[in-house]
Every structure is written in C-alpha cells, then in structure tokens.
Scaffold this motif. Sequence first.
Motif, PDB file in Angstrom:
ATOM      1  N   GLN A 221       0.833  -1.268   0.164  1.00 56.12           N
ATOM      2  CA  GLN A 221      -0.152  -0.187  -0.050  1.00 56.12           C
ATOM      3  C   GLN A 221       0.645   1.221   0.038  1.00 56.12           C
ATOM      4  N   ASN A 222       2.005   1.043   0.634  1.00 59.03           N
ATOM      5  CA  ASN A 222       2.926   2.270   0.614  1.00 59.03           C
ATOM      6  C   ASN A 222       4.148   2.357  -0.294  1.00 59.03           C
ATOM      7  N   HIS A 229      12.419   1.996   5.464  1.00 63.34           N
ATOM      8  CA  HIS A 229      11.007   2.354   5.660  1.00 63.34           C
ATOM      9  C   HIS A 229      10.092   1.296   6.264  1.00 63.34           C
TER      10      HIS A 229
END
Length: 256
Positions: A221-222, A229
């Motif tokens: 999703q990111n 990260h």
Amino acid sequence: MLILISPAKSLDFETKSTSQNFTESVFLKESQALIKQLRKLSPDEIADFMDISPKLAQLNFERFLSWQLPFDMNNAKQAILAFKGDVYTGIDAESLSEEELQTAQENLRILSGLYGVLKPLDLIQAYRLEMGKKLQTNKGNNLYEFWGDKITNEINKTLQEKEDRYLINLASNEYFKSVNKKKIKAEIITPIFKDFKNGQYKVISFFAKKARGLMTRFIIQNQLTDPEHLKAFNSEGYIFNPNLSKNNELVFTREQ
C-alpha cells in the motif's frame, strides 16, 4: 523490493474473485509432473504422507484427480485471493484496489510446494502440498530436491528485471529453505515479529503469521522501495525494536 511469503493450507474457491485480471504460473509443466506423481497415491497413503485425517486425505485425493490444464476463471482462482489463513488475513487481498493488486503482482511472490513460485494473480487450482514433505520424484526424495535451483533462478530473474536490490523474506522457514540464499543476487532482509509473554519476547506462530501478512500489505500500500522504511510499521501494536534487531533481521515487538 521483492517480497516472499508462504502459501496457506486453507483455500477459498467459493467466493467470487474481486478481480478479473489473472496470469499464468511459470512452472505449470513442473506442477503437472508433481500431480502425476501424487495421483499414484491412495487416500490412505496421502493421509500418512501428509499426516492428515482420512477426510482431508480423501479431499486431496479428489483434488489431485480433478486438477487439469488449462486454467481459466471457471476452474481456477488467483493465488492471492484463493489462499486463506493467518498471513492472508493480514494481507486482506479482497480489500485491495486493482492498482494495489497490480503493485502486489510486481513486488510479491508466493512460494509453493506444487507451483514453485507464484505471482499473486497467477491462477491455481485447489491443492495441498507442503514444501517440507518428502515426496519421491525422479529428481530426488523431497520437494527441495525436486525444485533444485529453479525457484532461486526465477527469483533472481525477477530481481534483475525489476532492478531490485532487496529481497524481503516474510516466508516461513519451511518455504524459505527452497531458496538458495547464497545464490540470491540481492540483500535479504528478514522481519521477525515477537510478543512479550512470560517475561520474554518470543515468536508466537499464529500472531507472527498474521503480522507477516500485515507487513506485506504495508509494503504494497505504501509502495516501499527502501528497507529502512519498514521500521515505520506499527500495525496491531507491533513496533520496531532496535535493541533486538541485528544486521538484516528487523525485529518488531509488542506487549500483550
């Protein structure tokens, strides 16, 4: 980043797919050879071989008999939508948008005893064949020997095509053993999920599996490309624990 996860024993071929897009597994020829071998087993032999109940053995006996090519949307289903279980509960693929499913298609691979390596939208038919089982084939005494370096080579091919430098290992030990780590042409990052219980942090299988799925969804999703990260992951109480993490093992912990 390329993500690796395990398949699931639980399957859902009754619920209608949320996507009409699909692809074909790269190793269907090998899958067909394994099915041919599995069809030689009686329900009783399957029960012993898989260490499952007679009822489940009969179900899989029938699955092996009915398995046939070619696959289409009438007789098969996309892997990421067909697999159920704890990891896939965390991914919750049915709620992903078509764009997110496409991101998964590019950045996620599912290891499989029968299919070798699956892209999320690859069609599969119902089966059960755990990677750790000792199935005798003309390639050896178990599935690791059957697949040899084929899985590793396919992963390397994908890494090269995508110009990825990182392989995110969210698979179980049983399945990741099918990958030759020494030959992988990328840095392997392994997130580990631990819960605080009885005065110490430990991996609790049920929770860890779901967390691997949640992490997979987080990456998709990111659209993450940098392992640094991953440390921002904080779903369902898990947070990055720098004190327990070392080298390429990123440990995430939560209090009960």
